[in-house]
Design a protein around this motif. Structure first.
Motif, PDB file in Angstrom:
ATOM      1  N   HIS A 193       0.840  -1.204   0.000  1.00 53.77           N
ATOM      2  CA  HIS A 193       0.000   0.000   0.000  1.00 53.77           C
ATOM      3  C   HIS A 193       0.871   1.250   0.000  1.00 53.77           C
ATOM      4  O   HIS A 193       0.676   2.162  -0.818  1.00 53.77           O
ATOM      5  N   ARG A 198       2.635   2.420  -3.172  1.00 51.48           N
ATOM      6  CA  ARG A 198       1.834   3.028  -4.240  1.00 51.48           C
ATOM      7  C   ARG A 198       1.992   4.542  -4.264  1.00 51.48           C
ATOM      8  O   ARG A 198       1.608   5.195  -5.236  1.00 51.48           O
ATOM      9  N   THR A 258      -1.144   9.293  -7.533  1.00 53.32           N
ATOM     10  CA  THR A 258      -1.811   8.457  -6.539  1.00 53.32           C
ATOM     11  C   THR A 258      -1.651   9.065  -5.155  1.00 53.32           C
ATOM     12  O   THR A 258      -0.536   9.362  -4.721  1.00 53.32           O
TER      13      THR A 258
END
Length: 285
Positions: free
Chosen positions: A216, A219, A225
């Motif tokens: 996670h 990312r 993002t």
């Protein structure tokens, strides 16, 4: 007029409809006579020996738990089996057991609403709604009145939940401003991507595992993002605020007829937390 177990069950199922439970779940009345009179009800996360003891000490006729006692199929409940022993003890003491699990997770004003309220969040919508625009679903997205640094937010979480050996862990820039927050009572790492898509500043849940958490955070290297910081808490602690919410629900539905009590027994399985090594030379750079 005497209140019966069935009356309490109806109040609970009006708040936490059984049809909201996942197909694999086991919710409802586990043991006890629906027509038995109830004067006292105890609310807990785990139906275990400690909360049975507390129910007996309180003089309860009904124990309401979040976690199911008999989640998987069983062919017997002998008294020399841990779960069977609990069933036998409850029956001998004249105490019924009712479990509200994923139906309480997904209901409006459910488990994650209680967690959000404990953290001082204003709930905006579900994290994973059952349908577009639905108010039912898993997790909640909320916001703080004012932004605060992530380090302060992690401390807020620690101050707002019962203390456990597991503690509260944060992953992210300590100075990052936190305003919008996703929460999910219980184990919520399956909703990490959902939290990313929601664009929140932080995600609070329990039982975060090494690889999903690391993937996670990685990312953040993907252009465009926005990855929320993570706060990991003990599973039991994340769901304990629901107990008061459920107790208040029953008290409001059956005013001046039953006495309710929230369990104060810490049933989180972890009992010891070790800090940094006493020998600084053992620490890695």
């Amino acid at each position: 007029m005497a209140v019966r177990i069935q009356d309490v069950v109806e109040a609970l199922e009006a708040a936490y409809p059984p049809e909201l439970a996942e197909s694999w779940d086991a919710v409802g009345l586990v043991c006890g006579d629906p027509q038995a009179v109830v004067q006292r009800v105890l609310f807990c996360v785990d139906p275990v020996e400690a909360t049975v003891d507390e129910s007996i000490d309180f003089g309860a006729q009904l124990l309401v738990a979040h976690h199911p006692l008999l989640l998987r199929g069983v062919h017997g409940v002998p008294a020399d089996d841990p779960k069977g022993r609990i069933v036998h003890r409850l029956i001998r003491a004249g105490i019924g057991l009712y479990c509200a699990h994923t139906n309480a997770d997904s209901a409006v004003h459910g488990v994650s609403d209680a967690l959000a309220a404990a953290l001082g969040l204003t709930v905006l919508r579900p994290l994973a709604p059952h349908a577009e625009g639905a108010q039912t679903g898993l997790g909640r997205i909320g916001e703080l009145t004012e932004p605060e640094p992530f380090r302060d937010f992690v401390q807020r979480v620690a101050n707002s939940l019962p203390t456990t050996a597991w503690g509260v862990r944060g992953a992210g820039d300590p100075e990052r401003p936190i305003r919008t927050v996703a929460v999910c009572g219980g184990a919520g790492d399956s909703y990490l991507a959902t939290a990313v898509a929601a664009g929140v500043d932080a995600y609070v849940t329990a039982d975060l595992r090494h690889h999903p958490a690391g993937e996670h955070l990685s990312r953040a290297d993907v252009p465009g993002t926005r990855v929320p910081a993570l706060v990991d808490v003990a599973h039991w602690a994340s769901e304990w605020p629901w107990c008061q919410q459920a107790a208040d629900t029953v008290a409001a539905a059956l005013p001046d007829t039953v006495e309710v009590l929230v369990s104060t027994r810490r049933t989180d399985p972890w009992t010891v937390h070790a800090g940094a090594a006493s020998d600084p030379g053992r620490a890695l750079a």
